[in-house]
Design a protein around this motif. Structure first.
Motif, PDB file in Angstrom:
ATOM      1  N   UNK A 194       0.827  -1.204   0.000  1.00 28.46           N
ATOM      2  CA  UNK A 194       0.000   0.000   0.000  1.00 28.46           C
ATOM      3  C   UNK A 194       0.862   1.255   0.000  1.00 28.46           C
ATOM      4  N   UNK A 195       0.352   2.350  -0.548  1.00 25.23           N
ATOM      5  CA  UNK A 195       1.097   3.611  -0.494  1.00 25.23           C
ATOM      6  C   UNK A 195       1.371   4.019   0.947  1.00 25.23           C
ATOM      7  N   UNK A 196       2.524   4.601   1.146  1.00 29.35           N
ATOM      8  CA  UNK A 196       2.926   5.061   2.472  1.00 29.35           C
ATOM      9  C   UNK A 196       2.306   6.426   2.741  1.00 29.35           C
ATOM     10  N   UNK A 197       1.615   6.552   3.866  1.00 27.78           N
ATOM     11  CA  UNK A 197       0.965   7.811   4.236  1.00 27.78           C
ATOM     12  C   UNK A 197       1.965   8.667   5.020  1.00 27.78           C
ATOM     13  N   UNK A 198       2.788   9.426   4.288  1.00 29.48           N
ATOM     14  CA  UNK A 198       3.854  10.178   4.946  1.00 29.48           C
ATOM     15  C   UNK A 198       3.309  11.277   5.855  1.00 29.48           C
ATOM     16  N   UNK A 199       2.218  11.911   5.479  1.00 27.76           N
ATOM     17  CA  UNK A 199       1.666  12.974   6.321  1.00 27.76           C
ATOM     18  C   UNK A 199       1.227  12.429   7.677  1.00 27.76           C
ATOM     19  N   UNK A 200       0.520  11.305   7.667  1.00 28.92           N
ATOM     20  CA  UNK A 200       0.074  10.706   8.926  1.00 28.92           C
ATOM     21  C   UNK A 200       1.272  10.242   9.742  1.00 28.92           C
ATOM     22  N   UNK A 201       2.265   9.684   9.073  1.00 31.70           N
ATOM     23  CA  UNK A 201       3.432   9.196   9.797  1.00 31.70           C
ATOM     24  C   UNK A 201       4.248  10.344  10.369  1.00 31.70           C
ATOM     25  N   UNK A 202       4.277  11.482   9.678  1.00 33.30           N
ATOM     26  CA  UNK A 202       4.986  12.643  10.223  1.00 33.30           C
ATOM     27  C   UNK A 202       4.293  13.144  11.485  1.00 33.30           C
ATOM     28  N   UNK A 203       2.973  13.151  11.485  1.00 37.96           N
ATOM     29  CA  UNK A 203       2.256  13.574  12.692  1.00 37.96           C
ATOM     30  C   UNK A 203       2.579  12.643  13.862  1.00 37.96           C
ATOM     31  N   UNK A 204       2.622  11.336  13.597  1.00 35.66           N
ATOM     32  CA  UNK A 204       2.955  10.395  14.661  1.00 35.66           C
ATOM     33  C   UNK A 204       4.404  10.572  15.109  1.00 35.66           C
ATOM     34  N   UNK A 205       5.322  10.754  14.160  1.00 28.08           N
ATOM     35  CA  UNK A 205       6.730  10.927  14.510  1.00 28.08           C
ATOM     36  C   UNK A 205       6.933  12.188  15.351  1.00 28.08           C
ATOM     37  N   UNK A 206       6.226  13.264  15.014  1.00 24.30           N
ATOM     38  CA  UNK A 206       6.329  14.491  15.805  1.00 24.30           C
ATOM     39  C   UNK A 206       5.772  14.275  17.209  1.00 24.30           C
TER      40      UNK A 206
END
Length: 299
Positions: A194-206
């Motif tokens: 599946x495509x990687x949801x970078x925006x969602x992952x950035x929110x989690x990483x922050x």
């Protein structure tokens, strides 16, 4: 929702509780170096809506839990396991429905073997079989060494390439580099379906970055894995009596095929293969995972 700090042999452990205290308790145990908030809020909410009391927590050296001077006070994964049991004790829980991800699933298997009275049901997600030597398999893969016959299946080439690059690179030197490193690892753990949801992952990483007392302290979990070589008893899985659900993504990059090996060894265990899921418990899979866990824990 209520948060608490509990004492675990002198180490503060941050915990978070959701739902009605009268409902059946589910304890969510995260993987190595992972904070409790890596269990998606969407999954927690669906479990609570399904009539469960849910507790998640930060391992020592992660998130808002206490950090340790590892050189002065080394610990092992047996201590991390004991932290989990002390969380249960602090909430007055003699037993729980135990749900563990990755190394958290390994801990769950060990507790189900050693203290079966404390585990009502066991759910392991993206984990390796207890006693299988997962750490040695990953290390041999990273070193480019052949795997002995009978070893666990090795991680994917994408996983190996990423962590070889991490080992060869200097550690992140700024907040931005630390967050980028978390996102890069998540991209690999997403798998390739599946495509990687970078925006969602950035929110989690922050969120993970901002919550951490010391983000780098999570690396102590790797050192902890080297301080108790007898942590994983061999051949113990057939002794597990708790009803067991094993969950693996069809695009698991770190431990491909390990779920089936767990399910084969635990009597009457059920194996759930989640289509397109990688290693991480991403929010997009919350509905399917919550439905499976609610059904499994309805006993």
């Amino acid at each position: 929702m209520q948060t608490n700090l509990i004492d675990s042999d002198g180490v503060e452990i941050w915990t978070e509780e959701f739902g009605d205290a009268a409902h059946p308790p589910i304890l969510l145990v995260a993987g190595s170096g992972a904070q409790g908030v890596t269990w998606p809020d969407e999954l927690v909410g669906r479990l609570v809506a399904g009539g469960r009391r849910v507790i998640r927590y930060d391992h020592r050296d992660t998130g808002r839990s206490g950090t340790v001077d590892f050189d002065a006070h080394p610990y092992s994964w047996l201590d991390i396991k004991d932290d989990m049991l002390r969380v249960m004790d602090a909430y007055g829980l003699e037993s729980v429905h135990l749900v563990g991800h990755s190394a958290g699933g390994l801990i769950g298997q060990l507790v189900a073997v050693e203290q079966p009275e404390r585990v009502r049901t066991l759910t392991v997600v993206g984990a390796s079989p207890l006693g299988g030597g997962e750490g040695q398999v990953i290390m041999r893969a990273l070193m480019g060494e052949p795997q002995p016959e009978g070893s666990l299946p090795p991680p994917t080439p994408e996983f190996v390439a990423h962590f070889r690059a991490v080992i060869a690179s200097p550690p992140p030197a700024s907040r931005g580099e630390e967050i980028d490193a978390l996102i890069a690892e998540a991209r690999v753990m997403n798998g390739t379906a599946l495509p990687f949801d970078e925006d969602a992952e950035r929110r989690l990483a922050e969120r993970v970055h901002e919550r951490a007392r010391d983000l780098g302290a999570a690396m102590n979990h790797r050192r902890a894995g080297q301080t108790a070589p007898d942590f994983e008893p061999v051949g113990a899985l057939p002794r597990i009596k708790a009803p067991t659900l094993v969950v693996e993504g069809t695009h698991e990059p770190a431990k491909p095929g390990h779920g089936a090996l767990i399910a084969e060894q635990i009597p009457d265990a059920e194996l759930l293969m989640v289509q397109d899921m990688g290693h991480m418990v991403a929010p997009r899979f919350a509905d399917e995972l919550a439905a499976a866990i609610l059904t499994h824990t309805a006993r």
